[in-house]
Design a protein around this motif. Structure first.
Motif, PDB file in Angstrom:
ATOM      1  N   LEU A 185       0.851  -1.181   0.000  1.00 10.52           N
ATOM      2  CA  LEU A 185       0.000   0.000   0.000  1.00 10.52           C
ATOM      3  C   LEU A 185       0.893   1.239   0.000  1.00 10.52           C
ATOM      4  O   LEU A 185       1.939   1.244   0.653  1.00 10.52           O
ATOM      5  CB  LEU A 185      -0.896   0.012   1.242  1.00 10.52           C
ATOM      6  CG  LEU A 185      -1.849   1.199   1.386  1.00 10.52           C
ATOM      7  CD1 LEU A 185      -2.993   1.095   0.376  1.00 10.52           C
ATOM      8  CD2 LEU A 185      -2.427   1.269   2.805  1.00 10.52           C
ATOM      9  N   ALA A 186       0.467   2.286  -0.675  1.00  7.51           N
ATOM     10  CA  ALA A 186       1.255   3.519  -0.746  1.00  7.51           C
ATOM     11  C   ALA A 186       1.081   4.322   0.551  1.00  7.51           C
ATOM     12  O   ALA A 186       0.353   5.309   0.609  1.00  7.51           O
ATOM     13  CB  ALA A 186       0.832   4.351  -1.947  1.00  7.51           C
ATOM     14  N   TYR A 187       1.745   3.870   1.584  1.00  6.73           N
ATOM     15  CA  TYR A 187       1.715   4.469   2.929  1.00  6.73           C
ATOM     16  C   TYR A 187       2.740   5.596   2.927  1.00  6.73           C
ATOM     17  O   TYR A 187       3.916   5.396   3.209  1.00  6.73           O
ATOM     18  CB  TYR A 187       2.067   3.373   3.935  1.00  6.73           C
ATOM     19  CG  TYR A 187       1.950   3.659   5.408  1.00  6.73           C
ATOM     20  CD1 TYR A 187       1.746   4.937   5.922  1.00  6.73           C
ATOM     21  CD2 TYR A 187       2.047   2.605   6.311  1.00  6.73           C
ATOM     22  CE1 TYR A 187       1.650   5.148   7.283  1.00  6.73           C
ATOM     23  CE2 TYR A 187       1.949   2.804   7.676  1.00  6.73           C
ATOM     24  CZ  TYR A 187       1.751   4.078   8.158  1.00  6.73           C
ATOM     25  OH  TYR A 187       1.657   4.287   9.511  1.00  6.73           O
ATOM     26  N   ALA A 188       2.297   6.801   2.580  1.00  6.32           N
ATOM     27  CA  ALA A 188       3.222   7.885   2.261  1.00  6.32           C
ATOM     28  C   ALA A 188       4.191   8.191   3.396  1.00  6.32           C
ATOM     29  O   ALA A 188       5.389   8.413   3.164  1.00  6.32           O
ATOM     30  CB  ALA A 188       2.435   9.139   1.894  1.00  6.32           C
ATOM     31  N   ALA A 200       4.701   2.170  -5.151  1.00  4.53           N
ATOM     32  CA  ALA A 200       3.873   1.118  -4.564  1.00  4.53           C
ATOM     33  C   ALA A 200       3.023   0.439  -5.635  1.00  4.53           C
ATOM     34  O   ALA A 200       2.869  -0.791  -5.636  1.00  4.53           O
ATOM     35  CB  ALA A 200       2.983   1.700  -3.466  1.00  4.53           C
ATOM     36  N   PHE A 201       2.479   1.230  -6.553  1.00 11.66           N
ATOM     37  CA  PHE A 201       1.679   0.646  -7.618  1.00 11.66           C
ATOM     38  C   PHE A 201       2.531  -0.264  -8.489  1.00 11.66           C
ATOM     39  O   PHE A 201       2.113  -1.377  -8.833  1.00 11.66           O
ATOM     40  CB  PHE A 201       1.055   1.758  -8.457  1.00 11.66           C
ATOM     41  CG  PHE A 201       0.319   1.247  -9.664  1.00 11.66           C
ATOM     42  CD1 PHE A 201      -0.893   0.589  -9.518  1.00 11.66           C
ATOM     43  CD2 PHE A 201       0.846   1.410 -10.944  1.00 11.66           C
ATOM     44  CE1 PHE A 201      -1.573   0.111 -10.633  1.00 11.66           C
ATOM     45  CE2 PHE A 201       0.172   0.935 -12.047  1.00 11.66           C
ATOM     46  CZ  PHE A 201      -1.039   0.284 -11.903  1.00 11.66           C
ATOM     47  N   PRO A 224     -10.422   2.753   0.807  1.00 12.66           N
ATOM     48  CA  PRO A 224      -9.928   4.038   0.299  1.00 12.66           C
ATOM     49  C   PRO A 224      -9.064   4.771   1.321  1.00 12.66           C
ATOM     50  O   PRO A 224      -8.161   5.514   0.947  1.00 12.66           O
ATOM     51  CB  PRO A 224     -11.201   4.809  -0.009  1.00 12.66           C
ATOM     52  CG  PRO A 224     -12.237   3.762  -0.221  1.00 12.66           C
ATOM     53  CD  PRO A 224     -11.880   2.639   0.699  1.00 12.66           C
ATOM     54  N   ILE A 225      -9.369   4.594   2.601  1.00 17.62           N
ATOM     55  CA  ILE A 225      -8.478   4.991   3.688  1.00 17.62           C
ATOM     56  C   ILE A 225      -8.417   3.792   4.623  1.00 17.62           C
ATOM     57  O   ILE A 225      -9.455   3.328   5.105  1.00 17.62           O
ATOM     58  CB  ILE A 225      -8.982   6.230   4.447  1.00 17.62           C
ATOM     59  CG1 ILE A 225      -9.085   7.438   3.520  1.00 17.62           C
ATOM     60  CG2 ILE A 225      -8.069   6.554   5.629  1.00 17.62           C
ATOM     61  CD1 ILE A 225      -9.683   8.675   4.177  1.00 17.62           C
ATOM     62  N   ALA A 226      -7.219   3.272   4.857  1.00 22.91           N
ATOM     63  CA  ALA A 226      -7.078   2.081   5.700  1.00 22.91           C
ATOM     64  C   ALA A 226      -7.469   2.433   7.126  1.00 22.91           C
ATOM     65  O   ALA A 226      -6.848   3.291   7.754  1.00 22.91           O
ATOM     66  CB  ALA A 226      -5.651   1.558   5.632  1.00 22.91           C
ATOM     67  N   GLY A 227      -8.489   1.781   7.658  1.00 28.79           N
ATOM     68  CA  GLY A 227      -9.024   2.117   8.963  1.00 28.79           C
ATOM     69  C   GLY A 227      -8.201   1.584  10.117  1.00 28.79           C
ATOM     70  O   GLY A 227      -7.399   2.300  10.720  1.00 28.79           O
ATOM     71  N   PRO A 234      -3.959   6.394   1.163  1.00 29.64           N
ATOM     72  CA  PRO A 234      -2.950   6.095   0.149  1.00 29.64           C
ATOM     73  C   PRO A 234      -2.497   7.374  -0.565  1.00 29.64           C
ATOM     74  O   PRO A 234      -3.288   8.295  -0.777  1.00 29.64           O
ATOM     75  CB  PRO A 234      -3.682   5.156  -0.817  1.00 29.64           C
ATOM     76  CG  PRO A 234      -4.761   4.540   0.010  1.00 29.64           C
ATOM     77  CD  PRO A 234      -5.185   5.602   0.974  1.00 29.64           C
ATOM     78  N   ALA A 235      -1.228   7.423  -0.892  1.00 32.40           N
ATOM     79  CA  ALA A 235      -0.689   8.590  -1.589  1.00 32.40           C
ATOM     80  C   ALA A 235      -1.541   8.904  -2.808  1.00 32.40           C
ATOM     81  O   ALA A 235      -2.031   8.010  -3.515  1.00 32.40           O
ATOM     82  CB  ALA A 235       0.752   8.322  -2.002  1.00 32.40           C
TER      83      ALA A 235
END
Length: 438
Positions: A185-188, A200-201, A224-227, A234-235
């Motif tokens: 996941l694109a965890y900025a 990440a993609f 869409p937002i990891a809870g 995600p970035a």
């Protein structure tokens, strides 16, 4: 509101009556059912919960994003009271009723995209996600499911498998379901460099192509937002890239909006922020003001491929829950709770960022609308600091502010105030949080 909208402490937290009830809970309920704050609630509404000892606490949790419209929203209460006097259950699959259809019609209209849709109702977020996977597998004839690091999707066998975090959700409960694959996941905040979305993609696609084969993937499931993962947004650009990849490869793109839906993020659904249109969207939590209800809404051509009897459940779309959901949707629209969520973000984010400047233990402040989090680290590093989170939570609870934690590393404070919370309570809660850090 019948309950005064003010914090009021008359005992230590928890008080003697709550402690007595806690002892009864420990004797009757398995230890596996944890409790964040053992105050036993007698009534709640607006931005306040009141316990058995008469303490009134400021609620920054909303029952984990369930009571977006408040714990006793008038339109919800009125509809449920009327329905309970008429009938409580028939089973929609036996003898149907209009409110189920009306909820489905509204979700078909309100969820992202103007394509032809179908909706069916179930009981919980986990059940919604599991059914989305069922539909995707049936419609595509494929088996593999791709999910993302830091994701949370539920506690059933399949959704526990889809969930990334081992403890407490998966530890000791295996073996898990087959044909589930996890990608980055694109965890900025924790990605090295400024190109989190692109990198990440690229890694995710590489893993899919090498380990699975895109032609074997039935569904990609993503929040869409990891809870539970820590309110990780995600970035920018990552979600649209994933959705486009799915379209190009005949993969069903499933958005798990269980925690992000129903105005929580300042849009009705979090996907709308980047214009992402999922093939299937899963909703629950905030859908019915606290009554158990969830929904699976998807493209008609996918949903209608499942044979009659292949979907359903005894309690799915219970008439009380359906009436509650209609009351929730009325409240969101008529009271502009999307706008109120944005206003909550406008108040919270600047104050939290000011705290970040003062306290180096706060590594990141993030979120949208009324879904906000701060990540705590060891000062001068990005090493997770769950001990600091525990200490802040302890101090907030003692002062009458209910806060929740999250995060893969247990180092995130998450804030989910009811969208109807008066601004003076929101400001007071933030002052208690500031005092806890001080």
């Amino acid at each position: 509101m019948s309950i005064p909208q003010e914090r009021h402490l008359v005992t230590a937290i928890p008080g003697p009556k709550s402690q007595e009830l806690l002892a009864r809970k420990q004797a009757a309920v398995p230890t596996g059912i944890g409790t964040t704050l053992p105050v036993f609630v007698t009534r709640a509404g607006g931005g306040v919960v009141e316990d058995a000892d008469g303490n009134r606490l400021i609620d920054f949790g909303s029952g984990i994003a369930v009571t977006n419209v408040g714990n006793a929203a008038p339109r919800v209460v009125e509809r449920v009271q009327k329905q309970v006097a008429e009938f409580t259950h028939t089973c929609f699959m036996v003898t149907p009723y209009e409110s189920y259809v009306e909820v489905c019609e509204k979700l078909n209209e309100l969820t992202p995209g103007d394509h032809d849709k179908r909706t069916f109702l179930v009981n919980s977020g986990a059940e919604a996600v599991e059914n989305a996977v069922k539909v995707a597998r049936h419609a595509t004839g494929r088996q593999a499911v791709v999910v993302f690091d830091h994701g949370y999707h539920g506690r059933t066998l399949l959704t526990m498998t889809l969930t990334a975090k081992n403890m407490p959700y998966k530890q000791g409960f295996g073996p898990f379901a087959p044909e589930v694959y996890r990608v980055p996941l694109a965890y900025a905040y924790r990605w090295n460099g400024d190109n989190a979305a692109e990198e990440a993609f690229a890694q995710a696609v590489d893993m899919i192509e090498k380990q699975i084969g895109a032609q074997n993937v039935a569904a990609v499931v993503i929040e869409p937002i990891a809870g539970e993962g820590g309110f990780i947004e995600p970035a920018k650009g990552f979600l649209p890239k994933v959705a486009e990849y799915c379209r190009a490869n005949g993969i069903v793109f499933v958005a798990d909006e269980v925690q992000t839906g129903f105005a929580r993020t300042g849009d009705l659904f979090a996907c709308e922020d980047e214009g992402v249109v999922p093939d299937i969207i899963c909703t629950a939590k905030g859908i019915a003001g606290g009554l158990p209800l969830a929904a699976v809404t998807g493209r008609a051509e996918l949903m209608d491929k499942v044979h009659a009897g292949g979907l359903g459940g005894t309690y799915g779309g219970n008439p009380l829950a359906c009436e509650a959901a209609l009351g929730v949707l009325e409240t969101i629209e008529q009271d502009d709770l999307v706008g109120k969520a944005r206003r909550i973000g406008e108040i919270m984010l600047p104050r939290l960022k000011a705290l970040q400047e003062r306290f180096p233990v706060i590594g990141d402040v993030r979120g949208r609308g009324a879904m906000i989090a701060i990540e705590l680290v060891e000062p001068g590093t990005k090493n997770p600091n769950p001990a600091a989170v525990a200490e802040v939570v302890k101090r907030c609870h003692a002062e009458g502010l209910l806060v929740l934690t999250a995060g893969t590393y247990g180092n995130v404070l998450r804030f989910l105030p009811p969208l109807v919370m008066p601004e003076h309570l929101l400001e007071e809660g933030l002052s208690i949080l500031e005092k806890a850090f001080s």
